[in-house]
Write a protein that holds these residues in place. Structure first.
Motif, short mmCIF file in Angstrom:
data_model
loop_
_atom_site.label_atom_id
_atom_site.label_comp_id
_atom_site.label_asym_id
_atom_site.label_seq_id
_atom_site.Cartn_x
_atom_site.Cartn_y
_atom_site.Cartn_z
N HIS A 159 0.82 -1.22 0.00
CA HIS A 159 0.00 0.00 0.00
C HIS A 159 0.85 1.27 0.00
N GLY A 160 1.98 1.23 0.71
CA GLY A 160 2.83 2.42 0.79
C GLY A 160 3.71 2.58 -0.43
N VAL A 161 3.10 2.55 -1.60
CA VAL A 161 3.84 2.57 -2.87
C VAL A 161 4.68 3.83 -3.01
N HIS A 162 4.22 4.96 -2.45
CA HIS A 162 4.93 6.23 -2.60
C HIS A 162 6.31 6.19 -1.95
N LEU A 163 6.47 5.35 -0.93
CA LEU A 163 7.76 5.19 -0.27
C LEU A 163 8.46 3.91 -0.69
N GLU A 164 7.73 2.81 -0.75
CA GLU A 164 8.37 1.53 -1.04
C GLU A 164 8.91 1.46 -2.46
N ALA A 165 8.25 2.14 -3.40
CA ALA A 165 8.70 2.13 -4.80
C ALA A 165 9.55 3.35 -5.15
N ARG A 166 9.90 4.13 -4.13
CA ARG A 166 10.77 5.28 -4.36
C ARG A 166 12.19 4.77 -4.65
N PRO A 167 12.95 5.40 -5.56
CA PRO A 167 12.68 6.68 -6.21
C PRO A 167 11.89 6.59 -7.51
N ALA A 168 11.63 5.38 -8.00
CA ALA A 168 10.95 5.26 -9.29
C ALA A 168 9.57 5.91 -9.24
N ALA A 169 8.85 5.77 -8.13
CA ALA A 169 7.52 6.36 -8.02
C ALA A 169 7.60 7.88 -8.06
N SER A 170 8.58 8.45 -7.37
CA SER A 170 8.76 9.91 -7.39
C SER A 170 9.13 10.40 -8.79
N ASP A 171 10.01 9.67 -9.45
CA ASP A 171 10.41 10.06 -10.81
C ASP A 171 9.23 9.99 -11.77
N THR A 172 8.37 9.00 -11.61
CA THR A 172 7.19 8.88 -12.46
C THR A 172 6.28 10.08 -12.30
N VAL A 173 6.10 10.51 -11.06
CA VAL A 173 5.25 11.67 -10.80
C VAL A 173 5.89 12.94 -11.35
N LEU A 174 7.17 13.12 -11.12
CA LEU A 174 7.85 14.31 -11.62
C LEU A 174 7.78 14.39 -13.14
N ASP A 175 7.98 13.28 -13.82
CA ASP A 175 7.90 13.27 -15.28
C ASP A 175 6.49 13.63 -15.75
N PHE A 176 5.49 13.08 -15.06
CA PHE A 176 4.10 13.35 -15.43
C PHE A 176 3.76 14.83 -15.24
N LEU A 177 4.18 15.41 -14.13
CA LEU A 177 3.90 16.83 -13.90
C LEU A 177 4.64 17.70 -14.91
N ALA A 178 5.85 17.31 -15.27
CA ALA A 178 6.60 18.08 -16.27
C ALA A 178 5.90 18.08 -17.62
N GLN A 179 5.19 16.99 -17.93
CA GLN A 179 4.46 16.90 -19.19
C GLN A 179 3.15 17.66 -19.15
N ASN A 180 2.74 18.09 -17.95
CA ASN A 180 1.45 18.78 -17.79
C ASN A 180 1.62 20.03 -16.93
N PRO A 181 2.44 21.00 -17.38
CA PRO A 181 2.66 22.22 -16.57
C PRO A 181 1.37 23.02 -16.44
N LEU A 182 1.32 23.81 -15.37
CA LEU A 182 0.12 24.61 -15.13
C LEU A 182 -0.09 25.65 -16.22
N ASP A 183 1.00 26.23 -16.73
CA ASP A 183 0.89 27.26 -17.77
C ASP A 183 0.93 26.59 -19.14
#
Length: 289
Positions: free
Chosen positions: A265-289
């Motif tokens: 269940h604690g994927v955000h920590l147990e799968a880190r750093p891959a989980a963090s990198d996945t989120v960062l890449d996704f946010l970079a592809q969808n900037p607010l501006d």
């Protein structure tokens, strides 16, 4: 906001030691909700803001080093859901994911943030589903981790997992919850982070959180989500079975799914750093501006 040289989020995972030592502490920032509850928040980093919504009966400590990962590129906003950490219960006795979503909006408003990305974990993911349909103009990208749609459409957890949630204030319940969150090997190597998924609220508040999460009905909300959406899940999650990730993604237009094999269940920590990198890449592809 932080002492010079302290770095991002110096009080994670032990932020309850900060300030005056009382909960809630008057020396830190709070947003005031419609019913008068004071909701604790804090933030650090630069870039597009990302609001992190914790899970059931957990406070912002649960994010651990993930918050620092995201703060490398974003302004990360931490908050404690009402009744946890340094946030008050408030006068409203009927807790719901809709109530928590309105609290999240109060935090964004208190900081003068018009739009933000939102990352919700477990019950926080349920809150994020409501938030994305309640105020779509204020949401950039959406990350839903280890969560489900609720109701009869959700693939249910086992009764043993429900019992762990109901008895989390007991030593046996806490031990069962830890096992549901992380594999034994991960716990052995990261003992300092296990406390971060320990509930910080009273038994009364724990019951309210359990009811709010259990009563969530997101199935009809999901097709109305317009935000770009990433669904993350651990492949061995028994608390929220991973089939729910695909159920959500099948309802949210153009949602992406990433399953991390071997994580619980604690994927955000147990799968880190891959989980963090996945989120960062996704946010970079969808900037607010």
């Amino acid at each position: 906001m932080f002492p010079p040289g302290a770095g991002p989020f110096p009080f994670l995972p032990g932020h309850r030691e900060h300030g005056c030592g009382r909960v809630p502490c008057p020396d830190v920032a709070h947003a005031t909700t419609a019913d008068g509850a004071r909701i604790w928040y804090d933030g650090d980093g630069d870039g597009d803001p990302v609001l992190l919504l914790p899970g059931q009966s957990l406070d912002s400590r649960m994010w651990g080093p993930l918050a620092t990962d995201l703060a490398a590129r974003h302004r990360v906003i931490l908050m404690d859901n009402r009744g946890t950490g340094r946030s008050e219960d408030g006068a409203e006795t009927d807790y719901s994911t809709a109530l928590f979503a309105r609290d999240a909006l109060a935090v964004l408003t208190a900081q003068g943030i018009d739009r933000a990305h939102v990352y919700g974990f477990s019950m926080g993911g349920r809150i994020a589903q409501v938030l994305a349909t309640l105020a779509p103009d204020r949401i950039g990208a959406l990350v839903l981790a280890a969560t489900g749609p609720g109701g009869t459409e959700e693939v249910p957890r086992s009764e043993a997992a429900n019992e762990a949630l109901r008895t989390v204030s007991t030593p046996a319940g806490r031990a069962a919850l830890t096992e549901l969150f992380f594999t034994p090997d991960w716990v052995r190597d990261h003992a300092e982070l296990v406390e971060s998924v320990t509930p910080s609220n009273s038994r009364r508040s724990q019951r309210r959180h359990f009811i709010a999460s259990t009563d969530h009905r997101g199935w009809d909300l999901l097709p109305r989500i317009t935000a770009p959406t990433l669904v993350l899940h651990g492949g061995d999650d028994a608390l929220t079975p991973p089939e729910n990730a695909h159920r959500i993604a099948g309802r949210v237009p153009d949602a992406r799914v990433r399953i991390f094999d071997g994580a619980r269940h604690g994927v955000h920590l147990e799968a880190r750093p891959a989980a963090s990198d996945t989120v960062l890449d996704f946010l970079a592809q969808n900037p607010l501006d």
